[in-house]
Structure formats: C-alpha cells, structure tokens
Motif scaffolding. Structure first.
Motif, mmCIF file in Angstrom:
data_model
loop_
_atom_site.group_PDB
_atom_site.id
_atom_site.type_symbol
_atom_site.label_atom_id
_atom_site.label_comp_id
_atom_site.label_asym_id
_atom_site.label_seq_id
_atom_site.Cartn_x
_atom_site.Cartn_y
_atom_site.Cartn_z
ATOM 1 N N VAL A 1 65.772 -59.188 -1.546
ATOM 2 C CA VAL A 1 66.311 -59.139 -0.183
ATOM 3 C C VAL A 1 66.620 -60.566 0.259
ATOM 4 C CG1 VAL A 1 64.961 -57.069 0.361
ATOM 5 C CG2 VAL A 1 64.068 -59.323 0.997
ATOM 6 N N GLY A 2 67.524 -60.686 1.230
ATOM 7 C CA GLY A 2 67.927 -61.994 1.736
ATOM 8 C C GLY A 2 67.400 -62.248 3.130
ATOM 9 N N PRO A 3 67.777 -63.389 3.724
ATOM 10 C CA PRO A 3 67.266 -63.754 5.047
ATOM 11 C C PRO A 3 67.696 -62.796 6.147
ATOM 12 C CG PRO A 3 68.977 -65.299 4.313
ATOM 13 C CD PRO A 3 68.622 -64.448 3.146
ATOM 14 N N GLU A 4 68.730 -62.002 5.903
ATOM 15 C CA GLU A 4 69.195 -61.058 6.918
ATOM 16 C C GLU A 4 68.459 -59.733 6.886
ATOM 17 O OE1 GLU A 4 70.787 -59.866 3.144
ATOM 18 O OE2 GLU A 4 70.711 -61.847 4.112
ATOM 19 N N PHE A 5 67.575 -59.548 5.921
ATOM 20 C CA PHE A 5 66.979 -58.229 5.688
ATOM 21 C C PHE A 5 66.238 -57.698 6.912
ATOM 22 C CE2 PHE A 5 63.169 -55.824 4.184
ATOM 23 C CZ PHE A 5 63.832 -54.666 3.807
ATOM 24 N N THR B 1 59.222 -61.185 4.919
ATOM 25 C CA THR B 1 60.513 -61.660 4.426
ATOM 26 C C THR B 1 60.573 -63.183 4.451
ATOM 27 O OG1 THR B 1 61.596 -59.640 5.204
ATOM 28 C CG2 THR B 1 63.013 -61.527 4.746
ATOM 29 N N ASP B 2 60.108 -63.787 5.525
ATOM 30 C CA ASP B 2 60.124 -65.251 5.621
ATOM 31 C C ASP B 2 59.284 -65.878 4.506
ATOM 32 O OD1 ASP B 2 61.725 -65.070 7.850
ATOM 33 O OD2 ASP B 2 60.108 -65.405 9.291
ATOM 34 N N LEU C 1 58.750 -68.462 -1.030
ATOM 35 C CA LEU C 1 58.200 -68.439 -2.383
ATOM 36 C C LEU C 1 59.296 -68.288 -3.435
ATOM 37 C CD1 LEU C 1 55.103 -66.171 -1.668
ATOM 38 C CD2 LEU C 1 55.056 -68.614 -2.250
ATOM 39 N N ALA C 2 60.355 -67.554 -3.115
ATOM 40 C CA ALA C 2 61.468 -67.416 -4.055
ATOM 41 C C ALA C 2 62.122 -68.770 -4.318
ATOM 42 C CB ALA C 2 62.490 -66.422 -3.519
ATOM 43 N N TRP D 1 57.891 -56.589 -4.820
ATOM 44 C CA TRP D 1 57.757 -55.135 -4.937
ATOM 45 C C TRP D 1 57.819 -54.485 -3.567
ATOM 46 C CZ3 TRP D 1 57.154 -51.676 -9.031
ATOM 47 C CH2 TRP D 1 56.829 -50.367 -8.642
ATOM 48 N N ARG D 2 57.025 -55.008 -2.642
ATOM 49 C CA ARG D 2 56.900 -54.361 -1.329
ATOM 50 C C ARG D 2 58.226 -54.306 -0.591
ATOM 51 N NH1 ARG D 2 52.567 -57.143 1.764
ATOM 52 N NH2 ARG D 2 51.441 -56.272 -0.009
ATOM 53 N N LEU D 3 58.908 -55.422 -0.509
ATOM 54 C CA LEU D 3 60.149 -55.450 0.265
ATOM 55 C C LEU D 3 61.262 -54.656 -0.411
ATOM 56 C CD1 LEU D 3 60.049 -59.169 1.429
ATOM 57 C CD2 LEU D 3 59.648 -57.134 2.824
ATOM 58 N N SER D 4 61.330 -54.687 -1.739
ATOM 59 C CA SER D 4 62.352 -53.889 -2.417
ATOM 60 C C SER D 4 62.068 -52.403 -2.245
ATOM 61 C CB SER D 4 62.431 -54.257 -3.905
ATOM 62 O OG SER D 4 61.216 -53.975 -4.580
ATOM 63 N N GLU D 5 60.792 -52.007 -2.225
ATOM 64 C CA GLU D 5 60.446 -50.611 -1.993
ATOM 65 C C GLU D 5 60.806 -50.182 -0.571
ATOM 66 O OE1 GLU D 5 58.418 -48.231 -4.426
ATOM 67 O OE2 GLU D 5 60.053 -49.457 -5.201
ATOM 68 N N ILE D 6 60.492 -51.019 0.403
ATOM 69 C CA ILE D 6 60.835 -50.692 1.794
ATOM 70 C C ILE D 6 62.349 -50.561 1.936
ATOM 71 C CG2 ILE D 6 60.829 -51.578 4.167
ATOM 72 C CD1 ILE D 6 58.060 -52.807 3.512
ATOM 73 N N ALA D 7 63.096 -51.473 1.323
ATOM 74 C CA ALA D 7 64.561 -51.397 1.385
ATOM 75 C C ALA D 7 65.065 -50.099 0.765
ATOM 76 C CB ALA D 7 65.174 -52.604 0.669
#
Length: 316
Positions: free
Chosen positions: A152-156, A192-193, A198-199, A271-277
């Motif tokens: 995900v990106g900063p706009e997520f 997300t921040d 970390l990315a 994992w968490r953010l990609s699952e939520i998306a």
C-alpha cells in the motif's frame, strides 16, 4: 477457496489441463482448500496433478504470475529440494495458461498433507522449516525474480477513510465490514505511516535481500513421503529474509533466526495492511454471504484486532 468459482466450470478446467498438461484426463475433483485461489485434483493415465486457478488483478498480472512460477521451477531445477515446482505446458513451455479471469498452473500431486497449526508449532517441525528456509534464502535468485514492493502507498489510509464514509450496499456482510474498517481509521493510519517508514528502510538495504517464498505458513507446507515441501509459489520475490519468518517468530524461533526486529515489524504490517485492503475490495464488491464471505469477514476482524504493536501475523 471453499466455494467453486462461479465463472468457470470443472469441464472447462479439465479441458484446459488436457490441452496443455495431461491429454488423457479421466477425473476432476474440486478441492475446497485454502483461501485466495481455486484448486482441483485432476487424474488420468496413471498421473495425478494438483491444479490451481489464480485470479489476476489486483494481486497479479499474467506476467508477474508467470515469472513467479517460472522462478520456482528454476529453483527446483537448481536443487532447492523444498520447492514443489509447477510443470511447464507441453506446447509453450510456460508455467501458466490463461483461462477466463485467471491463470491456470499445475504441480505434481504430493503424497502428504499440510500440518495443522498445532503440528506446525512443534519444535521439531519448526526446526525443519527453519532449515528449509535457510536453504531457500541461500539460493541464487532465479532470472527475472521480482523485487518486493510495498503493498500500500501513502494514500491508502485516506482513500480507505473516504470509501468507508458512506454505507455499503453490495451484499449481506458489506455494512458490517465497512463499519469495522471505519472504526479502526486511526489505527490504520498509524500502521500505514509506520509501514512506509520501514519499507524505506528495507529498500535502503536491498543488497541484503534474498529469495523468499512470501507465505510459508502451515497451509503452504506439505509433509509426508515427499519430505517437507513448500507449495503455492505465487508470492516468490527478492526481499528481506524476515518476509518468511512470521510463523517461525510466533513459534519462538527468534533467537536462532537472528531476525531484525524492524524488518519483522515491516512484514507483520505488510500482511496486515494488504489483508485489510483485500477485504475492503471484497466487501465493497457484490457478494452473497457464502462460506468464503464469512471466512473473509473473520479474517478482517482478526487483522483489525491487532491494535497494539504489530506481532507476527498469521493466515486468515
């Protein structure tokens, strides 16, 4: 997936397998296994194949999926025994064949089974997985292996906030899912921040990245006469080794792995953010309340419950 795909029949799958891999198909059985792809057992002429139908967008394109499976086959050919490699199609030599809204691939049928979560957490099994992943991580990356990128990106967080500001009417579970996501807006923004921070750190260390499976949890392991094999190589990528460590860290193997805490946190959030998306897309789209829909809702709640520091994630 628990439910058969609505957009393609068993007969169409059997026809594609016969055309590209196994001419004398005699039997096809749908397998309600896993979550995310559809699977069949196809047999004929003394050969049995495990058939997978991966849907493409938004996770894959035809090119990225072909590269992942070709990479897995190259690893197996190079002697990485833990890989259960896809088989090439007879005519093209490719490892995927386009059908309907997805891509079909096959592997040999393995004589074994996936361990339960309890079995996978036993010390002996954990050590076997550690050794298998160490071998994979030492392997020379196959040609064309994709590099891991942020899911995900900063706009997520902002886009998700806007999408959940009004009721969803796309199906029987839509509004419950929307309300749950909207109630966790602050946590999703915080996650997300931190994730993007970390990315950036991970990308600054790209010279240390290794060949990773991406999801080597118990559902993607088969044990038995074949030994220990990892299946489902669609997430194969060059990345920090911690991408493969979530379940091992949860099982208490952190001291032996010497995992970088920042990278372990990154891939818990990955994992968490990609699952939520994915679940947001799922429930904003038309659905009917199938077993898969209810499993997805449980998975969404599992990810949203992680309101403290992100620990090692697990499959839904």
């Amino acid at each position: 997936m628990l439910s058969r795909p609505s957009f393609i029949s068993d007969e169409a799958i059997a026809h594609a397998v016969a055309a590209h891999w196994l001419p004398d198909v005699a039997e096809i059985v749908y397998l309600p296994w896993g979550f995310g792809a559809h699977h069949w057992r196809v047999a004929g002429g003394g050969t049995t194949l495990f058939v997978t139908l991966d849907q493409l967008e938004p996770r894959h394109t035809e090119a990225t999926l072909e590269a992942a499976y070709a990479g897995a086959a190259a690893l197996a050919a190079a002697g990485v025994d833990v890989v259960c490699a896809p088989l090439p199609a007879r005519s093209s030599g490719r490892f995927t064949v386009g059908v309907e809204a997805g891509a079909l691939s096959v592997t040999p049928w393995l004589d074994g089974r996936s361990p339960t979560e309890e079995e996978a957490n036993r010390p002996r099994h954990v050590r076997e997985v550690e050794a298998a992943l160490a071998t994979l991580h030492r392997a020379t990356p196959p040609p064309g292996l994709r590099h891991w990128t942020a899911q995900v990106g900063p706009e997520f967080a902002g886009e998700l906030r806007a999408r959940t500001a009004r009721p969803w009417t796309s199906g029987p579970l839509a509004e419950e899912a929307r309300a749950a996501i909207a109630a966790h807006d602050a946590a999703i923004t915080r996650w997300t921040d931190r994730y993007l921070e970390l990315a950036d750190l991970a990308h600054s260390r790209r010279d240390q990245w290794v060949t990773t499976h991406g999801e080597p949890h118990n559902d993607n392991q088969v044990v038995g006469a074949c030994g220990l094999k990892l299946v489902d190589w669609e997430s194969l990528a060059l990345a920090p080794r911690e991408r493969d460590y979530a379940d091992l860290l949860a099982a208490g193997a952190g001291d032996r792995l010497s995992a970088d805490p920042a990278m372990a946190e990154l891939f818990a959030l990955d994992w968490r953010l990609s699952e939520i998306a994915e679940y947001a897309r799922w429930f904003a789209a038309p659905h009917t309340g199938t077993d898969d829909d209810h499993t997805a809702l449980e998975g969404l709640y599992e990810e949203l419950r992680q309101v403290t520091a992100p620990g090692p994630p697990g499959p839904p």
